[in-house]
Design a protein around this motif. Structure first.
Motif, PDB file in Angstrom:
ATOM      1  N   THR A 255       0.849  -1.198   0.000  1.00 35.35           N
ATOM      2  CA  THR A 255       0.000   0.000   0.000  1.00 35.35           C
ATOM      3  C   THR A 255       0.882   1.244   0.000  1.00 35.35           C
ATOM      4  OG1 THR A 255      -0.039   0.161   2.413  1.00 35.35           O
ATOM      5  CG2 THR A 255      -1.759  -1.208   1.364  1.00 35.35           C
ATOM      6  N   GLU A 256       0.240   2.374  -0.212  1.00 35.73           N
ATOM      7  CA  GLU A 256       0.964   3.640  -0.163  1.00 35.73           C
ATOM      8  C   GLU A 256       1.620   3.822   1.202  1.00 35.73           C
ATOM      9  OE1 GLU A 256       0.220   8.462  -0.487  1.00 35.73           O
ATOM     10  OE2 GLU A 256      -1.396   7.097  -1.053  1.00 35.73           O
ATOM     11  N   THR A 257       0.917   3.449   2.256  1.00 36.79           N
ATOM     12  CA  THR A 257       1.467   3.568   3.610  1.00 36.79           C
ATOM     13  C   THR A 257       2.710   2.700   3.786  1.00 36.79           C
ATOM     14  OG1 THR A 257      -0.740   4.026   4.466  1.00 36.79           O
ATOM     15  CG2 THR A 257       0.919   3.326   6.067  1.00 36.79           C
ATOM     16  N   ASP A 258       2.659   1.465   3.248  1.00 33.00           N
ATOM     17  CA  ASP A 258       3.838   0.581   3.325  1.00 33.00           C
ATOM     18  C   ASP A 258       5.048   1.254   2.694  1.00 33.00           C
ATOM     19  OD1 ASP A 258       2.370  -1.552   4.482  1.00 33.00           O
ATOM     20  OD2 ASP A 258       1.824  -2.329   2.502  1.00 33.00           O
ATOM     21  N   LEU A 259       4.827   1.822   1.529  1.00 33.02           N
ATOM     22  CA  LEU A 259       5.918   2.451   0.780  1.00 33.02           C
ATOM     23  C   LEU A 259       6.446   3.697   1.490  1.00 33.02           C
ATOM     24  CD1 LEU A 259       7.167   1.738  -2.023  1.00 33.02           C
ATOM     25  CD2 LEU A 259       5.889   3.667  -2.873  1.00 33.02           C
ATOM     26  N   ARG A 260       5.537   4.553   1.930  1.00 28.33           N
ATOM     27  CA  ARG A 260       5.965   5.782   2.610  1.00 28.33           C
ATOM     28  C   ARG A 260       6.727   5.471   3.896  1.00 28.33           C
ATOM     29  NH1 ARG A 260       4.445  10.357   0.240  1.00 28.33           N
ATOM     30  NH2 ARG A 260       2.616  10.348  -1.111  1.00 28.33           N
ATOM     31  N   GLU A 261       6.286   4.461   4.637  1.00 31.42           N
ATOM     32  CA  GLU A 261       6.990   4.109   5.882  1.00 31.42           C
ATOM     33  C   GLU A 261       8.337   3.461   5.606  1.00 31.42           C
ATOM     34  OE1 GLU A 261       4.327   1.700   8.182  1.00 31.42           O
ATOM     35  OE2 GLU A 261       3.074   3.427   8.732  1.00 31.42           O
ATOM     36  N   LEU A 262       8.388   2.590   4.607  1.00 25.29           N
ATOM     37  CA  LEU A 262       9.633   1.889   4.295  1.00 25.29           C
ATOM     38  C   LEU A 262      10.739   2.846   3.859  1.00 25.29           C
ATOM     39  CD1 LEU A 262      11.126  -0.815   3.898  1.00 25.29           C
ATOM     40  CD2 LEU A 262      10.167  -0.895   1.594  1.00 25.29           C
ATOM     41  N   PHE A 263      10.384   3.824   3.016  1.00 21.13           N
ATOM     42  CA  PHE A 263      11.387   4.738   2.470  1.00 21.13           C
ATOM     43  C   PHE A 263      11.351   6.131   3.103  1.00 21.13           C
ATOM     44  CE2 PHE A 263      10.957   1.580  -0.920  1.00 21.13           C
ATOM     45  CZ  PHE A 263      12.288   1.281  -1.153  1.00 21.13           C
ATOM     46  N   ARG A 264      10.528   6.299   4.121  1.00 22.02           N
ATOM     47  CA  ARG A 264      10.399   7.599   4.806  1.00 22.02           C
ATOM     48  C   ARG A 264      10.036   8.710   3.814  1.00 22.02           C
ATOM     49  NH1 ARG A 264      10.453   4.294   8.386  1.00 22.02           N
ATOM     50  NH2 ARG A 264      11.983   4.117  10.047  1.00 22.02           N
ATOM     51  N   LEU A 265       9.016   8.456   3.012  1.00 24.73           N
ATOM     52  CA  LEU A 265       8.586   9.414   1.983  1.00 24.73           C
ATOM     53  C   LEU A 265       7.415  10.243   2.493  1.00 24.73           C
ATOM     54  CD1 LEU A 265       8.749   7.036  -1.109  1.00 24.73           C
ATOM     55  CD2 LEU A 265      10.432   8.750  -0.407  1.00 24.73           C
ATOM     56  N   ALA A 266       7.675  11.139   3.428  1.00 24.65           N
ATOM     57  CA  ALA A 266       6.621  11.941   4.030  1.00 24.65           C
ATOM     58  C   ALA A 266       6.222  13.131   3.162  1.00 24.65           C
ATOM     59  CB  ALA A 266       7.056  12.427   5.407  1.00 24.65           C
ATOM     60  N   ASP A 267       7.101  13.574   2.283  1.00 19.79           N
ATOM     61  CA  ASP A 267       6.844  14.754   1.457  1.00 19.79           C
ATOM     62  C   ASP A 267       5.863  14.409   0.332  1.00 19.79           C
ATOM     63  OD1 ASP A 267       6.869  16.950  -0.231  1.00 19.79           O
ATOM     64  OD2 ASP A 267       9.037  17.231  -0.125  1.00 19.79           O
ATOM     65  N   THR A 268       4.613  14.842   0.481  1.00 19.49           N
ATOM     66  CA  THR A 268       3.595  14.521  -0.523  1.00 19.49           C
ATOM     67  C   THR A 268       3.640  15.463  -1.723  1.00 19.49           C
ATOM     68  OG1 THR A 268       1.956  15.821   0.687  1.00 19.49           O
ATOM     69  CG2 THR A 268       2.044  13.444   1.136  1.00 19.49           C
ATOM     70  N   THR A 269       4.457  16.500  -1.650  1.00 20.19           N
ATOM     71  CA  THR A 269       4.627  17.380  -2.807  1.00 20.19           C
ATOM     72  C   THR A 269       5.645  16.779  -3.767  1.00 20.19           C
ATOM     73  OG1 THR A 269       4.132  19.301  -1.440  1.00 20.19           O
ATOM     74  CG2 THR A 269       5.225  19.712  -3.555  1.00 20.19           C
ATOM     75  N   LEU A 270       6.783  16.380  -3.240  1.00 23.95           N
ATOM     76  CA  LEU A 270       7.824  15.766  -4.060  1.00 23.95           C
ATOM     77  C   LEU A 270       7.411  14.362  -4.507  1.00 23.95           C
ATOM     78  CD1 LEU A 270      10.685  15.825  -5.264  1.00 23.95           C
ATOM     79  CD2 LEU A 270      11.526  14.960  -3.090  1.00 23.95           C
ATOM     80  N   VAL A 271       6.725  13.644  -3.633  1.00 25.13           N
ATOM     81  CA  VAL A 271       6.301  12.273  -3.925  1.00 25.13           C
ATOM     82  C   VAL A 271       4.783  12.188  -3.737  1.00 25.13           C
ATOM     83  CG1 VAL A 271       6.693   9.839  -3.430  1.00 25.13           C
ATOM     84  CG2 VAL A 271       8.514  11.491  -2.986  1.00 25.13           C
ATOM     85  N   PRO A 272       4.024  12.600  -4.760  1.00 27.79           N
ATOM     86  CA  PRO A 272       2.565  12.573  -4.636  1.00 27.79           C
ATOM     87  C   PRO A 272       2.010  11.143  -4.631  1.00 27.79           C
ATOM     88  CG  PRO A 272       3.214  13.284  -6.825  1.00 27.79           C
ATOM     89  CD  PRO A 272       4.472  13.147  -6.026  1.00 27.79           C
TER      90      PRO A 272
END
Length: 138
Positions: free
Chosen positions: A6-23
């Motif tokens: 899921t999107e949450t899995d990916l954001r947590e795994l790679f620490r992708l909190a920036d939703t502007t750079l990584v929509p």
């Protein structure tokens, strides 16, 4: 079949909190591409309902590699090359770092997913052909 990660899995795994750079749309495209790649090679003997934790993790790694490649491509277009008096000034090395991160995630993903994939067929180092006469041999 729905994606395992899921999107949450990916954001947590790679620490992708920036939703502007990584929509979210970029992450969803990465997950869709990773899921399609995984389904092509997934051994049907494995029960994926619910998916094993390694399948979720491996797909998240594959999706992360897709996302980092996309960000790296954007960075490559945005990077400015400046030359002043024969001296080249590079804006940054973000492209190389992002691309290396994508390669690393891809390698880790396939290593994690290996037990769930169809066995790779053996490849012969060379093919043997029938013997043919050469220059007058009978």
């Amino acid at each position: 079949m729905p994606a395992f990660a899921t999107e949450t899995d990916l954001r947590e795994l790679f620490r992708l909190a920036d939703t502007t750079l990584v929509p979210a749309a970029l992450i969803e495209r990465g997950i869709d591409a990773a899921h399609a790649d995984l389904l092509r090679l997934l051994d049907p003997i494995h029960d994926v309902d619910p998916p094993a934790a390694d399948l979720v993790h491996g797909e998240a790694l594959l999706a992360g590699a897709q996302v980092f490649r996309a960000i790296a491509a954007g960075e490559a277009f945005a990077t400015k090359r400046i030359v002043i008096g024969g001296q080249r000034i590079d804006d940054s090395n973000r492209f190389e770092i992002l691309h290396a991160t994508a390669r690393d995630a891809d390698d880790r993903a396939w290593a994690t997913l290996a037990p769930y994939l169809v066995p790779e067929p053996a490849r012969a180092a060379l093919d043997v052909s029938a013997t043919k006469p050469v220059l007058g041999e009978e």
